[in-house]
Design a protein around this motif. Structure first.
Motif, PDB file in Angstrom:
ATOM      1  N   ARG A 139       0.836  -1.208   0.000  1.00 21.05           N
ATOM      2  CA  ARG A 139       0.000   0.000   0.000  1.00 21.05           C
ATOM      3  C   ARG A 139       0.871   1.257   0.000  1.00 21.05           C
ATOM      4  O   ARG A 139       0.595   2.221  -0.707  1.00 21.05           O
ATOM      5  N   THR A 159     -10.302   1.401   2.089  1.00 24.29           N
ATOM      6  CA  THR A 159     -10.676   0.034   1.746  1.00 24.29           C
ATOM      7  C   THR A 159     -10.169  -0.228   0.335  1.00 24.29           C
ATOM      8  O   THR A 159     -10.406   0.570  -0.574  1.00 24.29           O
ATOM      9  N   ASP A 180      -8.439  -5.461   0.861  1.00 23.58           N
ATOM     10  CA  ASP A 180      -9.422  -5.881   1.866  1.00 23.58           C
ATOM     11  C   ASP A 180     -10.459  -6.819   1.262  1.00 23.58           C
ATOM     12  O   ASP A 180     -11.054  -7.636   1.966  1.00 23.58           O
ATOM     13  N   ARG A 240      -8.903 -13.314   2.499  1.00 21.67           N
ATOM     14  CA  ARG A 240      -9.621 -12.204   1.864  1.00 21.67           C
ATOM     15  C   ARG A 240     -11.018 -12.668   1.452  1.00 21.67           C
ATOM     16  O   ARG A 240     -11.173 -13.736   0.844  1.00 21.67           O
ATOM     17  N   LEU A 279     -17.032  -4.076   7.031  1.00 17.67           N
ATOM     18  CA  LEU A 279     -15.686  -4.627   7.061  1.00 17.67           C
ATOM     19  C   LEU A 279     -15.525  -5.735   8.103  1.00 17.67           C
ATOM     20  O   LEU A 279     -14.655  -6.595   7.980  1.00 17.67           O
ATOM     21  N   CYS A 291     -16.362  -8.737   6.373  1.00 19.67           N
ATOM     22  CA  CYS A 291     -15.223  -9.076   5.513  1.00 19.67           C
ATOM     23  C   CYS A 291     -14.252  -9.995   6.243  1.00 19.67           C
ATOM     24  O   CYS A 291     -13.804 -11.013   5.713  1.00 19.67           O
ATOM     25  N   LYS A 292     -13.917  -9.615   7.465  1.00 19.43           N
ATOM     26  CA  LYS A 292     -12.947 -10.398   8.239  1.00 19.43           C
ATOM     27  C   LYS A 292     -13.474 -11.798   8.513  1.00 19.43           C
ATOM     28  O   LYS A 292     -12.728 -12.788   8.446  1.00 19.43           O
TER      29      LYS A 292
END
Length: 389
Positions: free
Chosen positions: A196, A206, A284, A307, A349, A352-353
């Motif tokens: 990043r 994100t 992410d 992911r 999010l 997401c995890k």
């Protein structure tokens, strides 16, 4: 390590490293795992160049024989087929090969047409691309002619299994998905942060990552159409688009014009295999927009890195992505579906995890090369037993 009888295995694949792609990865990973299981493996493939010299090398313990492949198109197939077929006949005569496991439908099938192998078993993994096109054209008779005598077919997805059984109703077909090596693909926050930083992406953004080839069958145009509105709606959103292809320059130009050259969209072009791990970890959410797919190794790599996946509901994708558990399945050929699928995860999010952890568990429980190669060995053993009566 298993205790099955040691086999001498020839992997025939015109597509192999250093090429990047699903077939090359499959052949390499399965061959390495076969070595670990105590078998002898030779990979027979090509290298691009003029000349008559056959090259032999060792690659991570694998014996690799490379046949020259002429850059002149009208000579390519003839030279490759004749030389490769001759080497196979020598290996059968001199090295007591037990298994020939061949892969690419176009070039390798031409090689195999001239091979007599009464004392061993011939296995073919149907990697789908050429097969799919001819299947949908109804060219069953041509496929039967193209694919020489084969003792057993391996199908990496349910769709390929059904197609293979339709074309070869008397053939033996076993569905064994593709896999990933969890020792190579894993969550690594530090690697992700470094990548990043390299691209100047803020920590609080994100990031959506895709490693799709920029070509028509990969459906990337639907993502490109969705990006401008997503950037307007989410100020802390960035994209990393890794992959080369015929449409790359067009997509770069289109995004530049529609977003005024937004610094939040990063086109990486062609990447090395060694770059995939940090790039996936920089994201992410992993996105796959394919319109046609066998069993996507790139999706499995993302799952191994914890992911969550947004993927089109086509081909082998629903075999490996559990909707609402490891990712979101979306309709193909729709920029609206791409945006909607991404928004479901961008706005949650924490989910997401959770999806990422479930995906990693799926890889450890099922979609890893160690377990899948043992299933392939079972196919070898059963095919040999049947062949030898």
């Amino acid at each position: 390590m298993t205790t099955t009888k040691q086999r001498r295995i020839l992997m025939l694949s015109s597509d192999f490293l250093p090429n990047i792609g699903g077939v090359a990865a499959y052949v390499y990973e399965v061959s390495k795992q076969l070595l670990k299981e105590g078998h002898e493996v030779t990979v027979l493939t090509k290298y691009d160049g003029f000349g008559m010299k056959v090259r032999e090398e060792m690659l991570d313990g694998l014996r690799v024989i490379r046949v020259p492949f002429s850059p002149v198109k009208k000579f390519q197939d003839l030279e490759y087929v004749v030389r490769t077929r001759g080497i196979i006949k020598e290996l059968i005569a001199n090295e007591a090969i037990d298994i020939i496991h061949w892969h690419t439908l176009n070039k390798d099938s031409k090689v195999m047409r001239g091979i007599q192998f009464p004392n061993g078993a011939i296995i073919h993994t149907n990697h789908f691309v050429w097969f799919r096109e001819m299947y949908r054209a109804g060219a069953f008779a041509k496929l039967r002619k193209m694919i020489p005598y084969t003792d057993h077919f391996i199908a990496p997805s349910r769709e390929i299994e059904e197609m293979s059984q339709a074309v070869f109703p008397e053939g033996d077909v076993t569905r064994i998905p593709n896999g990933v090596d969890p020792a190579k693909f894993f969550p690594d926050p530090l690697l992700g942060e470094e990548k990043r930083l390299e691209y100047g992406i803020p920590k609080d953004h994100t990031v959506v990552v895709t490693t799709n080839r920029m070509s028509g069958e990969k459906g990337m145009g639907y993502l490109i159409d969705a990006i401008p509105n997503l950037l307007r709606e989410y100020e802390k959103l960035s994209f990393i688009l890794a992959g080369d292809g015929a449409e790359l320059r067009y997509f770069e130009k289109k995004i530049g014009e529609s977003t005024r050259n937004s610094p939040r969209v990063h086109f990486l072009g062609r990447i090395k295999n060694s770059d995939i791990l940090p790039i996936v970890n920089a994201g992410d959410i992993f996105l796959q927009t394919s319109l046609e797919e066998g069993c996507s190794i790139s999706v499995l790599e993302a799952m191994a890195c914890e992911r969550p996946v947004v993927a089109t509901n086509i081909g082998g994708n629903p075999d490996i992505v559990q909707h609402g558990r490891t990712g979101i399945m979306i309709a193909p050929k729709s920029s609206h579906a791409v945006a909607e699928g991404l928004e479901k995860l961008i706005s949650n999010l924490e989910e997401c995890k959770l999806y990422g952890k479930h995906g990693k568990k799926s890889v450890l429980d099922e979609f890893n090369w160690e377990m899948l190669t043992r299933r392939i060995i079972t196919v070898y053993d059963k095919s040999l037993a049947k062949k030898q009566g």
